[in-house]
Structures are given as structure tokens and as C-alpha cells.
Scaffold this motif. Structure first.
Motif, short mmCIF file in Angstrom:
data_model
loop_
_atom_site.label_atom_id
_atom_site.label_comp_id
_atom_site.label_asym_id
_atom_site.label_seq_id
_atom_site.Cartn_x
_atom_site.Cartn_y
_atom_site.Cartn_z
N PHE A 180 11.12 48.87 45.81
CA PHE A 180 12.08 49.06 46.90
C PHE A 180 11.87 50.43 47.55
O PHE A 180 11.22 51.31 46.96
CB PHE A 180 13.52 48.94 46.37
CG PHE A 180 13.89 49.98 45.35
CD1 PHE A 180 14.60 51.13 45.69
CD2 PHE A 180 13.54 49.81 44.01
CE1 PHE A 180 14.93 52.09 44.74
CE2 PHE A 180 13.87 50.76 43.05
CZ PHE A 180 14.57 51.91 43.41
N THR A 181 12.42 50.57 48.75
CA THR A 181 12.32 51.83 49.49
C THR A 181 13.72 52.34 49.79
O THR A 181 14.56 51.62 50.33
CB THR A 181 11.55 51.63 50.80
OG1 THR A 181 10.24 51.13 50.50
CG2 THR A 181 11.41 52.94 51.54
N ALA A 231 9.32 55.17 48.35
CA ALA A 231 9.03 53.89 47.71
C ALA A 231 9.04 54.05 46.19
O ALA A 231 8.48 55.01 45.65
CB ALA A 231 7.67 53.37 48.17
N THR A 264 15.87 49.96 52.51
CA THR A 264 15.24 49.44 53.73
C THR A 264 14.17 48.39 53.44
O THR A 264 13.74 47.67 54.34
CB THR A 264 14.61 50.58 54.55
OG1 THR A 264 13.67 51.29 53.71
CG2 THR A 264 15.68 51.55 55.01
N GLN A 265 13.73 48.33 52.21
CA GLN A 265 12.73 47.32 51.84
C GLN A 265 12.88 47.02 50.36
O GLN A 265 13.10 47.91 49.55
CB GLN A 265 11.32 47.82 52.13
CG GLN A 265 10.24 46.76 51.92
CD GLN A 265 8.87 47.24 52.38
OE1 GLN A 265 8.74 48.34 52.93
NE2 GLN A 265 7.84 46.45 52.17
N GLY A 266 12.79 45.72 49.99
CA GLY A 266 12.93 45.35 48.60
C GLY A 266 14.38 45.06 48.23
O GLY A 266 15.29 45.11 49.07
#
Length: 919
Positions: free
Chosen positions: A585-586, A591, A632-634
Motif C-alpha cells: 500500500f501507499t 510505498a 492512495t494505493q492498495g
């Protein structure tokens, strides 16, 4: 009421109760205390005829109540006698502590020498330090030191607790050196040597052996190997409290006994060293020269001096009519022994092995008997011979040590690899620990204070630089090179022996590179980098820290570090809520890999920041604080993929058939490296014990039959434990038990050896036997190759691996290996090969690499290399509400495979978090 005289003698020394008081209490005449178990009293001249001991010097009998060889002296008695000698002759003998055993027993060494040497010990040590580092010597200084420096002879006894004779011999030696007036060699020995005696290296194991021996003692000492006094219950007396074989720990430095001993050796840098052992009762006495293979870093002068010492031993053994052997069984390849490690430092170091009585008397298989006193005498004679040679050749031994260290520097400057770099990397905690372990062995290591370029790449601050041009260059090559070459002729001969069905003659592991075992990158450079460094810190765990913001939302720890695993265990034990992320994840532009840990502010108390900071400092973990939890990601920090971890209750199978080394190493890794409490449970109790009080049960590598020991009830209990939400973890050969089709707790299946190409073509054709024939069908054997096929076993086990480091790959998508390096290095021993679990049953989360990439270090025979390729090293299978995690290797091997520690912790913590136990 009756009590054995041996028990009385033991009580007199261990409890420090006067022997006369014990004798009166049990109505046994005091003079009978010396005759234990109806073994004949021993004439003092038995050890060295005509010694004419000074009656003013405390004798063993005057202090202990019996003559040496009539009873096995406990640790307290050994200390008491050494202290009595030191008190009588303080100008000739001093005692120093070098540590404590796990059970708190004192570890000591004694220096014995002429009054001028004892008075000037500090100056002698200073000279030894100068000889050990020729870079610091001025012109002519080396020759001056060599001319005056005594041959420091280091004598270490009984590293294995059930090897009882050597420690007793240490008492006799100390007495002889201080009291004997009829030994013409002593004047030269006192003039030319300084003797350092470590009377017992493993007091905890010795006490365990003595207790079992005494508990089985009957009317008289029993020579029968099956007698209770000589039949040691599990785990036996060989290992220390933590069940480690201390004779294999010299460069791994996992145990306090070894760490203290190596520190002491490096204060004196002895030129001669003896590590006194015992072996099987049917054998005579071994001393060098050693068997093949010889480590390639041993010099020809070292081997010549070993031969010189051995020849003198042989002359004295012939004089006394004692048998011995050399150049058989005991090699000089692995540098982790009590003779191998000092040899890499420049010492002429030797192993002595005496056939052991394992009690007061032993009967050999040929019907002859020998006594404990016989073993004490042989060890004493061998060491006195060693002192004689060291005294006579003082100058040669001292010069040999200096030349070894000086030539090592020159080789480091001239050979292609000029330096080694340990780059600052993701698992910095393991890199720091490796540097600390190397520093503790006298290796000069610098930690870079700035970034620098070398060998075509850039290295960050915190990277370690190790120049090969230093006195420990040969030790450095042994420990840092991926592979240590074995003599090709010897390897070829082992291949021939294997094909002839004779087995190989390799004694121990053939690969041991520490960077590989730590899974730490090492770069060999053709030059010495130019960079400012500070001396590496010998502290094993460097303090961690909390970085970033005030962490108004969460704290995050990147996975894949031993420090993160330490933090996880400690945090859960302290009651913090910790989650492990199934996917990468970020967060705020940073990251993090899968398996990273998250501590949300809202799930923890108001003192969470203080707890996290304290834990980071104690564990070496690097913690990042974040003011926002917006990912924001993951997966999000509050999603189902943020798995809440639990503090698992762990049981460890203990006692037979568990292998003591594996059981001890597993407990050591968990309790001492990660502060994870473990409950050892005897295997015999697993059949009836309510296992629902545990979350995880670990079966160590075995030396026997788990199925037979557990029985149907035990197997049923294990099956119910997993079905009801427990995690069952097997190590090494314990996996064979779980994979047995009749047990079927894991879908792996153990394989037989693969057929060679010749075998695959089949045997010579057989004619059909006629009905009613009394014989077997006839065959034609046209040549020797066909004959070999006829006598070949129809099925056989895979080739046995003595110990090599193999490469494996991790599953990047499985939660058990989340965050781990994509490739791991594993110590592999034995001959277990398993067919993988199928995808519908479970997952093979770590598998061995292909045949051309598999071997990294050590000897791996071609047939096994081919068969092991792509086979599982770790498999996991859900069963009911729980999991079975099967290691086909032992990830805790000797406590030194640090690169697999996080894998072991994931197997415990991540599996327990996903199980659904019935409460």
C-alpha cells in the motif's frame, strides 16, 4: 539407610558440605569416601610415575575427598579445587571469570606460570596483541617480542557435558604443574610457556549428566552400556542448557558460553590450543594430524606444527602402552569448531578425542573394560606431551603465529578481492548484527558515515567496509565468501564411495557463509573504498527509532526485517493492537510492502506513542508515523486485508523423538532472539493434553518416530487441534510424519530417490521361472555395469546431504511470505525430498530454485541437486478452522540462520491470526 559413596562425594563438593560431616551422617567411615562404586582406589602415581608431589600443595583428594578418577567432580567441586590452588600459590596461578552459563554457573579460566609471568600478565597480553596485528609494530619490535614472549598454551576441556574425563584431567594438570617435583620437563615448561586452563566449557551439561548418572547408580559402578547410570535420558548431557552443541558455535556466537570464551581467547592470542573431547567407548584416542578435508585457509606451517605435536604425543603414548589413531574421522574443514576457529586466527589448534567411559567404568563391545580414571590419565598424558613440545619449540610456535598474521595482511593486499562491503539495505537490523558478530571475532570493520562509490555502484551511509588486508583475512574469507573450496581429489573420492555404496567421509556441514545465512548482501571489491568510517559497534541490536510526523493516525513498520518481527512480538505481548497488511500500500506518498505492520492510534491507548518509541529503541525497528490514514494505493488500514494479529500461545514438542538440537534452537530463536515465551511439552503428554489451551504447536526436527511416540490417541489429538483452529508447524523430518499417507495432515508426500539414466533403462532381462521351480528366474549378466544394476536397491532414499546452503524463491502473493525477500538462502541437511502440495489442497510458499541455481554453498551431489529442484521448502495447508505449516528444512538450524527468522515468525503469527479457534 544406604547411599552410594559416589553420591556422598558429589554432595560433598556440590553442596560444599565437609566430607567428614556427610560420612558421620550416613555412618560410613570417612576414609571410604574415596572409593566410589567399588572401583579400586587409584594410586597417585597412576597419572605420572615418579612425580613426587609437594605435600604442601593442596591435592585433589585433600580438597574433594577422593582421588581423581574415583568420582565425577561436579562444577562446584572443580571451582573449589581451582580456588584452593590459586589461594595456595597466588604468585603462580590466577583465576579469571569469562562469563556465566545460561543457568548462571561461573565460567573461568586459570593462568599458570612462573612468578614473573603471573606478575606481568598485562605485559604478556600486550605483547600478544602486538604480534596479532603486525601493522602496529615498529622496526625490530616483532623480533624483540618473539625473543621474550612465552608460548601461550590454551587448554579447553569438556565442551560437551557428558565428556567427563577432560575436565577431571584439567584438575590433575593444574596440580601437576604446581606440585610435581619429579618431572624433569617442568622447569622448561615454566620457563617457556604460559598455561591457560579452561577446566569446563559446559557446566550446565555436565551437571545434567552427573544427575542422570547418580540417579542410576547402584551397588557398584556398572560397565553395561544399557545400565541406567550410563544410558542418558533425553536430551543427554552433551549440549548446554539451550540444547546447543557448543563445539559448533565458535563463529556463530549464539551462546553466552561461546561468546565469553572467544572474548577470552582474543585477549591472549594463544599460539597452541587444545580442545579436549571424548568419543564412543569402543575407540582409543585421537590427536592430529587431522583427516581430509583440510580448510584451504590453513597454512602448511600450521600443518607441520600439528604433525610435530602429534608425533610427540605418539612417542609418549607408546611409552605408556596406550593406543591411538590420527588422520581418521576428524577433519579440519568447518571453522566453527573449538579447533577450527582458533586455527583461522593463527593458533596451532587441535582436537583431542578420548574413548569415553560415560561413567566410572565401561565395557567395550569386545568384552574388555576400562575406567573413568583411564580416560583422565590419557588426557593428562596427551596435554603434558603438548606442553613439552610447545616449550621445546617456543620460538617456532610464536613466530608461526606472527607469520600467519603478517602473511594474511600481505595476501589481502595482493589477492583480487581487496575488500568486502555490506550495503545498507532493507533489513538493516540483520546487516548490523552480522557486522557485530564479525567485530566480536577481532575483525576490523568500518561503518561509512557518508555515501560512497566503489565497484561500479553507490553505497549509502551505514554500509560496512571490511578490508581484506588485515590479520584476520583468512577468517574473513571463511566467513564472507559464498563458498569454501574443498579439495577436488577428496570430492572425487567421495563420489566414488557413494557410487560404491560406502557413503561419504564428510564430517559436518560443507557450506556456512554468514552473509548467505543472514540473507544479507555482500559485495566483493577489487579495491579498498575511499570513505570515512567509524568502528563497527559490537552490539548485536542497534537502537531503532520513530521517524516522520507525530503519528496522529498510525504508526507503520515495513515488513521484511528481523527488527520488525521483534517489534511485532514485543508489541503484542505488551497489549498493543497490531495489524498486518495482506497487500502492499501507499500512504502519504510512501510505498510499503505486503506484510507491513500498522498500529492505529484509535485502536490503542493514549500512551501508544511512548510504547512505540520504547519498543523501537529496544528492538532496532524503524517506525514511521503518519498523521493521515488515507491510502492512495492498495488496501486501506481498516480493511479486511489489515489482519489483526494476536499474541499466540505457543507449545513446543519436547523430549524424544524430538531432536534436542532442533528443539533447543527453536526455543532459542523464539525466546532469546524475539522474546517470545514458549511452553515445552513432552511428546508423551500430547496424547492426552487439552491442546486448545495453545494457538500454535511446533514439532521440531525428529530423531525418532513421532507416530510411534504419539500413538493413535496423540495423532487424533493433533488432528482435532488443527480442525478446531490450531496452527501445527513441523520442522525438517517432523514433516515426514505429517506427510505420511496414514497421517495425512499435510498434502506433501516424501519421495524416494530418482532413477539414474542407467537405472531407467531397466535391469538385464529375466527369463520366466518355470511353474513349481524352487529357484528364481535366471538372468544374464553381460558386464560389470549390468552387475551393478542387479545388486542395486529396488528403491532407496535420496542422497544424504551433509549440510549445504541452497537457494529458494518465495511466493510473492501469499500472506505467509508477505514482505520477505524474493529469494532466501537455506541450510539444508539430510535426504528428505517432498512432492509439492497441489494447488487445490494448499500452497508451496517457498520452493527450491532450479537445478542450475539451487546450490549456493557447499557440496551438493548432482542427483540430489536435480531431484530437489523446484521442490517445496515450506508448504501451508488450511485444515478445518486451522492451518498446517510444513518446513521440509529446519529454519532454526544451530540458531545461526538469521535470514529465515522472519519466515519462522510469519509462520507463527500470520497463521495464528488467520485461524479461527473454537474458544
Amino acid at each position: 539407610m544406604t547411599i552410594s559413596r559416589m553420591l556422598l562425594a558429589w554432595l560433598a563438593t556440590s553442596a560444599l558440605v565437609p566430607a567428614t560431616a556427610l560420612a558421620q551422617s550416613y555412618a560410613i567411615p570417612h576414609e571410604e569416601l574415596g572409593a566410589v562404586g567399588h572401583v579400586a582406589k587409584i594410586d597417585p602415581e597412576f597419572y605420572w610415575p615418579g612425580a613426587n608431589y609437594d605435600p604442601q600443595v593442596p591435592s585433589p583428594k585433600s580438597v574433594l575427598g577422593y582421588q581423581l578418577g574415583e568420582a565425577i567432580t561436579p562444577h562446584a567441586g572443580i571451582l573449589r579445587y581451582f580456588e584452593a590452588l590459586a589461594a595456595y600459590a597466588p604468585d603462580r596461578m590466577k583465576i579469571f571469570d569469562y562469563g556465566r552459563s545460561w543457568q548462571g554457573r561461573r565460567l573461568i579460566y586459570a593462568t599458570i606460570g612462573s612468578p614473573d609471568k603471573i606478575a606481568n600478565l598485562a605485559a604478556i597480553q600486550a605483547d600478544a596483541q602486538k604480534l596479532a596485528d603486525p601493522r602496529k609494530l615498529g622496526p625490530g619490535e616483532a623480533e624483540a617480542i618473539i625473543a621474550r614472549h612465552p608460548a601461550i598454551v590454551w587448554l579447553a576441556y569438556s565442551v560437551h557435558g557428558d565428556e567427563i574425563g577432560p575436565a577431571e584431567s584439567a584438575l590433575q594438570l593444574a596440580y601437576h604443574l604446581l606440585a610435581a617435583r619429579g618431572d624433569p620437563r617442568l622447569e622448561a615448561i615454566r620457563a617457556n610457556t604460559l598455561v591457560v586452563i579452561v577446566p569446563i566449557q559446559n557446566p550446565d551439561g555436565r551437571e545434567r549428566f552427573i544427575n542422570s548418572n547418580l540417579s542410576g547408580m547402584g551397588l557398584r559402578a556398572n560397565a553395561d552400556s544399557a545400565s541406567a547410570e550410563r544410558d542418558q535420558p533425553w536430551p543427554g548431557g552433551r549440549s548446554n542448557h539451550m540444547m546447543f552443541d557448543l563445539n559448533r558455535d565458535w563463529f556463530a556466537l549464539t551462546q553466552p558460553e561461546t561468546r565469553g570464551h572467544t572474548d577470552a581467547v582474543l585477549k591472549f592470542y594463544p599460539v597452541v590450543m587444545v580442545d579436549s573431547h571424548e568419543m564412543g567407548s569402543d575407540r582409543s584416542f585421537f590427536f592430529p594430524p587431522e583427516a581430509q578435508p583440510i580448510n584451504p585457509n590453513v597454512t602448511s606451517e600450521q600443518m607441520a606444527l600439528k604433525a610435530l605435536l602429534g608425533q610427540n604425543n605418539g612417542r609418549w603414548f607408546d611409552h605408556f602402552g596406550l593406543t591411538y589413531f590420527t588422520r581418521e574421522d576428524y577433519d579440519l574443514f568447518y571453522p566453527g569448531y573449538g579447533d577450527g576457529w582458533p586455527t583461522t586466527q593463527g593458533t596451532i589448534s587441535m582436537t583431542f578425542e578420548q574413548g569415553s567411559a560415560r561413567g566410572l567404568v565401561a565395557r567395550r563391545s569386545d568384552g574388555t573394560s576400562f575406567t573413568f580414571a583411564d580416560t583422565v590419565r590419557s588426557q593428562f598424558i596427551a596435554v603434558m606431551s603438548t606442553l613439552e613440545t610447545a616449550s621445546r619449540e617456543r620460538g617456532r610456535f610464536v613466530r608461526s603465529f606472527y607469520d600467519f598474521r603478517r602473511s594474511a595482511i600481505a595476501e589481502g593486499r595482493s589477492e583480487p578481492i581487496k575488500s568486502y562491503i555490506l550495503p545498507a539495505q532493507k533489513d538493516q537490523a540483520s546487516t548490523d548484527k552480522l557486522a557485530a558478530v564479525l567485530t566480536r571475532q577481532g575483525i576490523d570493520i568500518g561503518r561509512a558515515t557518508t555515501s560512497f562509490s566503489a565497484c561500479g555502484r553507490t553505497f549509502a551511509p551505514g554500509s560496512y567496509v571490511i578490508s581484506a588486508a588485515q590479520p584476520t583475512k583468512r577468517l574473513i574469507r571463511n566467513l564472507l565468501e559464498p563458498d569454501t573450496a574443498m579439495d577436488p581429489k577428496f570430492v572425487a573420492e567421495q563420489q566414488r564411495r557413494r557410487r560404491a555404496g560406502l557413503g561419504d567421509e564428510i564430517y559436518d556441514v560443507t557450506g556456512w557463509s554468514l552473509p548467505l545465512l543472514y540473507n544479507v548482501e555482500t559485495v566483493g571489491c577489487t579495491l579498498d573504498p575511499v570513505v570515512t568510517t567509524v568502528r563497527a559497534d559490537p552490539t548485536m541490536i542497534q537502537p531503532g527509532k520513530v521517524t516522520g510526523s507525530e503519528a496522529k493516525a498510525a504508526f507503520v513498520l515495513a515488513s521484511g526485517s528481523a527488527a520488525t518481527s521483534r517489534f511485532m512480538a514485543r508489541a503484542l505481548a505488551e497489549g498493543l493492537v497490531v495489524r498486518a497488511m495482506e497487500g502492499g500500500f501507499t500512504l502519504e506518498g510512501r510505498a510499503f510492502p505486503a506484510g507491513s505492520l500498522v498500529i492505529n492510534r484509535g485502536e490503542n491507548g493514549p500512551d501508544v506513542a511512548e510504547k512505540v518509541a520504547n519498543l523501537a529503541a529496544a528492538t532496532g525497528a524503524v517506525v514511521s508515523g503518519f498523521d493521515s490514514s488515507w491510502v492512495t494505493q492498495g488496501p486501506s488500514l481498516g480493511s479486511d486485508k489489515a489482519v489483526k494479529l494476536r499474541d499466540p500461545r505457543i507449545a513446543l514438542a519436547w523430549d524424544s523423538p524430538a531432536d534436542r538440537n532442533s528443539a533447543g534452537a527453536t526455543r532459542y530463536v523464539l525466546e532469546r532472539k524475539f522474546a517470545v515465551p514458549v511452553t515445552p511439552v513432552r511428546v508423551s503428554r500430547l496424547a492426552r493434553l487439552p491442546l486448545n489451551q495453545y494457538d500454535v504447536l511446533i514439532l521440531p526436527d525428529g530423531e525418532g518416530n513421532y507416530a510411534a511416540s504419539l500413538g493413535e490417541a496423540g495423532i487424533r489429538n493433533l488432528r482435532n487441534f488443527v480442525q478446531n483452529g490450531g496452527v501445527l508447524i513441523s520442522l525438517g523430518s517432523a514433516t515426514s510424519f505429517l506427510a505420511d499417507p496414514d497421517i495425512d495432515l499435510i498434502g506433501l508426500r516424501r519421495e524416494q530417490a530418482t532413477l539414474t539414466e542407467a537405472e531407467a533403462k531397466g535391469r538385464p532381462g529375466e527369463a520366466k521361472a518355470k511353474p513349481g521351480s524352487d529357484g528364481v528366474a535366471g538372468i544374464n549378466i553381460p558386464d560389470e555395469a549390468a552387475y551393478r544394476q542387479v545388486i542395486a536397491e529396488p528403491t532407496r532414499e535420496p542422497t544424504d546431504l551433509d549440510g549445504a546452503i541452497l537457494r529458494g524463491s518465495t511466493d510473492p502473493d501469499h500472506w505467509l511470505t508477505a514482505g520477505l525477500a524474493p529469494r532466501l538462502h537455506m541450510m539444508v541437511t539430510g535426504n528428505q525430498v517432498f512432492r509439492p502440495v497441489t494447488a487445490d489442497v494448499g500452497a508451496n510458499v517457498v520452493r527450491f530454485d532450479g537445478p542450475d541455481e539451487l546450490r549456493v554453498s557447499g557440496i551438493v551431489w548432482d542427483d540430489l541437486r536435480q531431484q530437489l529442484a523446484y521442490k517445496p521448502a515450506v508448504s501451508v495447508q488450511p485444515r478445518g478452522r486451522g492451518y498446517v505449516v510444513a518446513f521440509t528444512i529446519d529454519p532454526t538450524y544451530r540458531g545461526m540462520a538469521d535470514g529465515l527468522d522472519s519466515l519462522m515468525m510469519n509462520a507463527i503469527y500470520f497463521s495464528a491470526a488467520r485461524a479461527s479457534p473454537i474458544r
